[in-house]
Design a protein around this motif. Structure first.
Motif, PDB file in Angstrom:
ATOM      1  N   GLU A   8       0.847  -1.191   0.000  1.00 51.14           N
ATOM      2  CA  GLU A   8       0.000   0.000   0.000  1.00 51.14           C
ATOM      3  C   GLU A   8       0.885   1.244   0.000  1.00 51.14           C
ATOM      4  O   GLU A   8       0.661   2.177  -0.767  1.00 51.14           O
ATOM      5  N   PHE A   9       1.919   1.239   0.846  1.00 51.69           N
ATOM      6  CA  PHE A   9       2.920   2.299   0.878  1.00 51.69           C
ATOM      7  C   PHE A   9       4.119   1.788   1.669  1.00 51.69           C
ATOM      8  O   PHE A   9       4.094   0.683   2.219  1.00 51.69           O
ATOM      9  N   GLU A  10       5.177   2.575   1.715  1.00 47.16           N
ATOM     10  CA  GLU A  10       6.364   2.211   2.474  1.00 47.16           C
ATOM     11  C   GLU A  10       6.568   3.192   3.618  1.00 47.16           C
ATOM     12  O   GLU A  10       5.994   4.287   3.632  1.00 47.16           O
ATOM     13  N   VAL A  11       7.393   2.793   4.575  1.00 47.30           N
ATOM     14  CA  VAL A  11       7.643   3.610   5.761  1.00 47.30           C
ATOM     15  C   VAL A  11       9.123   3.595   6.089  1.00 47.30           C
ATOM     16  O   VAL A  11       9.778   2.543   6.026  1.00 47.30           O
ATOM     17  N   ARG A  12       9.659   4.761   6.415  1.00 43.37           N
ATOM     18  CA  ARG A  12      10.987   4.851   7.036  1.00 43.37           C
ATOM     19  C   ARG A  12      10.760   5.244   8.494  1.00 43.37           C
ATOM     20  O   ARG A  12      10.135   6.267   8.774  1.00 43.37           O
ATOM     21  N   THR A  13      11.252   4.410   9.406  1.00 40.58           N
ATOM     22  CA  THR A  13      11.144   4.669  10.836  1.00 40.58           C
ATOM     23  C   THR A  13      12.533   4.953  11.390  1.00 40.58           C
ATOM     24  O   THR A  13      13.432   4.119  11.285  1.00 40.58           O
ATOM     25  N   SER A  55       8.168   7.906  12.442  1.00 46.87           N
ATOM     26  CA  SER A  55       7.880   7.255  11.165  1.00 46.87           C
ATOM     27  C   SER A  55       7.316   8.235  10.153  1.00 46.87           C
ATOM     28  O   SER A  55       6.542   9.137  10.504  1.00 46.87           O
ATOM     29  N   VAL A  56       7.709   8.026   8.909  1.00 48.25           N
ATOM     30  CA  VAL A  56       7.172   8.812   7.814  1.00 48.25           C
ATOM     31  C   VAL A  56       6.702   7.864   6.715  1.00 48.25           C
ATOM     32  O   VAL A  56       7.399   6.912   6.359  1.00 48.25           O
ATOM     33  N   ARG A  57       5.492   8.115   6.239  1.00 48.18           N
ATOM     34  CA  ARG A  57       4.949   7.348   5.123  1.00 48.18           C
ATOM     35  C   ARG A  57       5.578   7.858   3.830  1.00 48.18           C
ATOM     36  O   ARG A  57       5.727   9.067   3.625  1.00 48.18           O
ATOM     37  N   ILE A  58       5.930   6.910   2.942  1.00 47.68           N
ATOM     38  CA  ILE A  58       6.543   7.262   1.660  1.00 47.68           C
ATOM     39  C   ILE A  58       5.648   6.765   0.537  1.00 47.68           C
ATOM     40  O   ILE A  58       5.397   5.564   0.414  1.00 47.68           O
ATOM     41  N   ASP A  59       5.152   7.696  -0.280  1.00 49.38           N
ATOM     42  CA  ASP A  59       4.317   7.362  -1.431  1.00 49.38           C
ATOM     43  C   ASP A  59       5.001   7.831  -2.704  1.00 49.38           C
ATOM     44  O   ASP A  59       5.722   8.846  -2.715  1.00 49.38           O
ATOM     45  N   THR A  60       4.768   7.100  -3.787  1.00 49.27           N
ATOM     46  CA  THR A  60       5.296   7.489  -5.089  1.00 49.27           C
ATOM     47  C   THR A  60       4.427   6.896  -6.187  1.00 49.27           C
ATOM     48  O   THR A  60       3.834   5.825  -6.013  1.00 49.27           O
ATOM     49  N   ASP A 107      13.273   0.194   7.569  1.00 48.88           N
ATOM     50  CA  ASP A 107      12.373   0.276   6.423  1.00 48.88           C
ATOM     51  C   ASP A 107      11.298  -0.796   6.522  1.00 48.88           C
ATOM     52  O   ASP A 107      11.583  -1.959   6.827  1.00 48.88           O
ATOM     53  N   PHE A 108      10.064  -0.369   6.243  1.00 49.80           N
ATOM     54  CA  PHE A 108       8.910  -1.263   6.270  1.00 49.80           C
ATOM     55  C   PHE A 108       8.102  -1.111   4.989  1.00 49.80           C
ATOM     56  O   PHE A 108       8.085  -0.036   4.370  1.00 49.80           O
TER      57      PHE A 108
END
Length: 310
Positions: A202-207, A216-221, A267-268
């Motif tokens: 669904e999206f990725e996360v850098r914690t 944590s920040v959600r990463i969308d592209t 990374d998640f």
């Protein structure tokens, strides 16, 4: 001191100085040309000083150390064999004194080095209660095909186990996570390779974890280039600070304790069902590119300042 420090180190040094915390800044590559060590072992402790053209610090006064991406020792004036010997002496001598100091580390070099091994990361993460992808490490093409068959037709990705960059005569090549073409497995036999099931995303996360706190920040592209690895197209990324689920926070803290780390970037992948899947962790991960989205600089400075006072 001027030097090729990464951006996060700049922010930490500036923040500590603004908070009136004394800072001595160095790079291992400065030794011995622009960094002098004098250390004596008496009464069970190392005493002495480090000094450069700008300032000096008594070893006994060091209370906290921020250690991030130091460069290798350089001896350009020596022959290859002599430089190899000198690097070993510098590593054991300077490195041994530094790592023997009664200080708190972010992160201790030995801990950071041990935490680099991705196979161990996956084992520790799973034991800590985090979900991880099914993974194969092999140099056998037959095993890669068998692994893919066992996934029931799910896509397979591969990612580098070592340094993600290779220097060629024609320039620098960066190796990103990519989809595996089972019809083209040339070179698998040459070394170890990591293969994983491709987790629905669904999206990725850098914690970013600092002294037990998860940021944590959600990463969308929507970039095709960043489909398998968002590092391939930074310009396409959108960042949104998000809350780290309690269960993930607990697993992350157990992971950090098991690895002996005070700081790491994890990374998640978050699946469509909102389950967080651990991919990897970097004990020296860069974070400055996120400091406008998350209060990272202030957290590093606050933690190091607190350690200096205890």
């Amino acid at each position: 001191m001027d030097g090729p420090f990464e951006a996060g180190t700049d922010l930490v040094a500036e923040g500590l100085s603004a908070a009136n915390v004394p800072v001595f800044r160095m790079d291992t590559a400065d030794f011995p040309h622009a960094l002098e060590l004098s250390a004596s072992f008496t009464d069970g402790e190392w005493s002495g000083r480090l000094s450069n053209p700008h300032r000096r610090v008594d070893l006994a006064e060091v209370r906290a150390v921020y250690w991030n991406r130091p460069r290798l020792f350089e001896f350009p004036e020596l022959s290859a064999s002599d430089a190899h010997w000198a690097r070993g002496a510098a590593r054991i001598g300077l490195g041994g004194v530094l790592t023997s100091l009664e200080a708190r580390w972010m992160n201790h070099p030995a801990r950071a080095s041990a935490a680099e091994f991705k196979p161990r990361q996956l084992k520790v993460a799973r034991a800590s209660g985090l979900s991880v992808p099914r993974t194969l490490i092999t140099n056998s093409t037959d095993q890669v095909r068998a692994f893919a068959a066992g996934l029931g037709g799910a896509p397979v990705i591969t990612k580098p186990l070592g340094m993600p960059t290779v220097v060629h005569q024609t320039g620098l090549e960066t190796m990103y996570t990519r989809a595996v073409d089972l019809g083209d497995l040339k070179g698998i036999h040459l070394t170890a390779h990591l293969f994983q099931e491709q987790v629905p995303k669904e999206f990725e996360v850098r914690t970013v974890v600092i002294d037990g706190a998860c940021h944590s920040v959600r990463i969308d592209t929507d970039s095709a280039a960043a489909e398998h690895d968002w590092r391939a197209d930074y310009d396409s990324l959108k960042y949104t600070p998000i809350r780290t689920p309690c269960a993930v926070q607990e697993g992350v803290r157990r992971y950090m304790d098991a690895m002996g780390l005070a700081y790491a970037s994890l990374d998640f992948i978050v699946r469509p069902d909102r389950a967080w899947i651990f991919l990897e962790a970097n004990a020296s991960g860069q974070w400055a590119w996120l400091h406008n989205e998350l209060p990272l600089t202030s957290m590093f400075v606050h933690t190091l300042e607190k350690w200096c006072k205890t």
